[in-house]
Design an enzyme around this catalytic site. Sequence first.
Site, short mmCIF file in Angstrom:
data_model
loop_
_atom_site.label_atom_id
_atom_site.label_comp_id
_atom_site.label_asym_id
_atom_site.label_seq_id
_atom_site.Cartn_x
_atom_site.Cartn_y
_atom_site.Cartn_z
N GLU A 76 0.88 -1.40 0.22
CA GLU A 76 0.09 0.02 -0.02
C GLU A 76 0.79 1.35 0.05
OE1 GLU A 76 -2.28 -0.57 3.54
OE2 GLU A 76 -3.00 -2.53 2.95
N GLU A 114 -4.30 -6.80 3.22
CA GLU A 114 -3.02 -7.59 3.73
C GLU A 114 -3.09 -8.89 3.20
OE1 GLU A 114 -3.13 -3.79 5.69
OE2 GLU A 114 -4.79 -5.37 5.76
N PRO A 121 -4.48 -9.37 9.57
CA PRO A 121 -5.28 -9.82 8.62
C PRO A 121 -4.65 -11.11 7.56
CG PRO A 121 -5.61 -7.62 8.64
CD PRO A 121 -4.43 -7.81 9.52
N HIS A 147 0.07 1.64 15.40
CA HIS A 147 1.23 1.77 14.49
C HIS A 147 2.55 1.49 15.29
CE1 HIS A 147 -2.05 4.58 13.13
NE2 HIS A 147 -1.44 4.18 11.89
#
Length: 689
Positions: free
Chosen positions: A396, A427, A456, A495
Site C-alpha cells: 500500500e 493485507e 489480517p 502503528h
Amino acid sequence: MATAPVRSNAPDPAFDWRKIAYTLQVSRALDNLEETRLVPERKVLYQFSARGHDMAQIMLGSRLDRPKDAVCGYYRSRPLLLSLGVPLEDALGSAMGREGGYSDGRDIGVVFNYPNPNGAPALPMSGGVGAQYTPTAGWAQAIEYYRTVLGSDPHKESMAVVLGGDASVATNGFWAALTIATTQKLPMLFYIEDNQYGISVPSTYQTPGGNIARNLESFTNLEVFSGDGTEPAEASRLLSAAVDHVRGRNGPALLRLTVPRLQGHSFQDTQTYKSEDFVASEWARDPLPKLKSYLVGSLLSEQEWTDIEAEAAAAVEAAREQAEARGVSSPETVLRHVFYEGEMQKIGGQWTHGYTPPPSTDEPKPEGQRINMVTAIRRTLEHELEINPRVLLFGEDIGPKGGVHAVTLGLQDKFGIERVFDTSLSEEGIIGRAVGMGLAGLMPVPEIQFRKYAEPALEQINDCGTMRWRTNNRFAAPMVLRIPGGFFKCGDPWHSQTNEVQFVHNPGWKVAVPSNAEDAVGLLREGLRGNDPVVFFEHRAMLDDVWARRPYPGDDYVLPFGRAKKTREGRDITIVTWGAMVPRCEEAAKDISADIIDLRTLMPWDREMVLESVRRTRRCLIVHEDLLTGGFGAEIAAVVADEAFLDLDAPVSRLTMPDIPSPHNPVLLDWAVPSVERIRTKIQDLVEF
C-alpha cells in the site's frame, strides 16, 4: 450410404470422454473404498467424499494443458488431482498418512499438492477455507509478468485456476483475490462448486440469495458463467467458454456450477440437517448416471462402459495394495525441511528457475558518508532490482508516494509500475499474491505498512512458512516481507507494535531485526538472494536515527542470519538486545564493563555467542521493546537458565515493555518503553547482586 444423425448435444470432441469416464469411476471407487473399508479400519482418519462434485472437476482438469497453467483447490478436489495424473497410490497413501505421497504423512491427506512433472501443478492447498484464492491470483499475476515484462512465450496462453465451494465466497481471501484479478485483468478462473451447504450452513448464509454468480454479474472486468455441473453437455460448454475467455486475455472469469454433495461434509457428518426429500433430490442429480446416459450409445457401448468401470476398480485395488505396503516415515525425519537445507524444492522460488546469487562477502566495505537506514534499505532494493529482473516490490502506497516512511521513494519512477506497484488495501491480498508469485519463481518483496496490520494476513503468513515442511520439500515460496513497526516520536496501539515473537512462532520464517543501516543492508540482501521466506523488520525509530547511520557496506555485502554482533565487550554482565534497544543499552552501560550483544536476527538466533558470553560474565540481562509475557526474551532466558545455570552469579533478568499496548502520549510512551535510566538501574542491580 446414409450417415448417422448428429445429436444436437453430441459430446464435444475437445474433451477426452473415455478418460473422463474412467477418471470419474476411479474417483468413485476411491471414495467407496475409503468409506467402506479404510475409515472403519482407522487407516484413513480424514475423509471427504467428492461424489457429485467429481465429473465437472475432471472435465476442468482435462483443459489445463498449457505449459504454465496452475491450479489450487481445496479438500474436495481429489477428482481434479486425478485428472492431472496424480498416481493413485499417492492419492491413497497420502490419505492414509503413509510415507511418500503429498507430504510424507505430515499433512492431512485431503490437503493436496502435486508438482506434476507432466503438466499443470496443483499448488499447495490449505486447510483453511478461502486461503487458496490469493496465492492463485499471485500465480496469475506472475503469468502476466513473465509474458509482458520478461517476454516468456510459454506463458502466453497460460492461466491460473482456483477451486472453491459456495461457502468459501464469504471469506476475505475470495474478495481479496477477486479485487486483484479484476483490477489487474489477470488470466484467472474462479471455479465455484455450489452444493448449497457449507457443512450444515445453507448457502444463503454465505451470500445474499445463495447465488454468487448472480450477485457478481455487474462486477467490472469479470465474465460470469453459471449452470448445472451435473449435465455433461452444459458443463462442457460452460467450461470451454470460461477457459477460452481467460486464455484469450480477456481478463478473469467466474464459473459457478451447481452440484450435489452426495455424502456428508466429511465421513463423520450424518447430514441430519437435510430433509429426506432434499437428499433424494440430490441423488437424482448424480452426474455419474447422467454421464453414462450421455456417452453410451454415442461414443461408448454398454460393454465399453462396463469395461471402464472394471478397469477403474482394478486400478484402485492395486493402488490400495501399494499404499498399504508403504510404511510410516521415520519420526526423526519430521524435523527436516522447515528451512532450505541444500536439497532443492521441486517448485517455487527463483533458484528453481536458474537463479544463481552473485558473489558476496560477509565483510563490509564501507564507502562514502554515513547514511540512514531508509537510504540503506532503498539503495539495497534498488541494486537488487537492477541486477535481478525477478524482484518485485509492492504494497500500500509504495509507488508514487514511496511508502509512508519513504523507503521506496523513486523506485517506481526508475523501474516501472510492473515491478514497483501499489496494491489494494488488503493485507491478505498482499501476502497471498506474494505466495503465488514466489511459487511461480519470482522474488516478491511485499510490504505491510505497519506491524499491527499484519494480522489480517497471518493465515497466509503461516501457510507460506509451513509450505516447505508440509509438502516435504516439494514446494516453497521464498519472499522478503518488509514490516515497519515499533515506536517513533510517539506511540499508539495501531502503528507502534513490535511483537516480533509472533513471526518466530510461524515455522519456516527467518526473522531479521536490524538496528542500523549496515546490518539492514546485509540482512535484506541475504533475504533477497536466499531461498526461504524472510520477515524483515524495519524499526520506525531507527529509520532516520543518528546512531543507526553507517557507511554503505557495498553492493556485495551479505550478512548471514543467526550471527549476532557484540557492539561492546566487557567482563561484568552480558546484555542481550536488538532493534531500537541497542543504542539505549550502549548508553546505559557506558560506565560498566559489559558485553552488549545485538542479536540482529531472532530466527535463527545466535545461541552460541550468548551462552559463551554469559559463561564468562556470569550475569545476563535481556532488554527488548516487546511485551514481557511471552516475549522473545523469555526464550533466551530459558535457554540461558537451562544451559548455563551453574555459571550464573545472579538470576537471569529481563527488562521490557509492560503487558500493555504502546501508549500514544510521549510521556506515557517514555514511561512504558525501557529507558536508558531503567536499563542502567537494572544493570547495576545485577552487577551488585
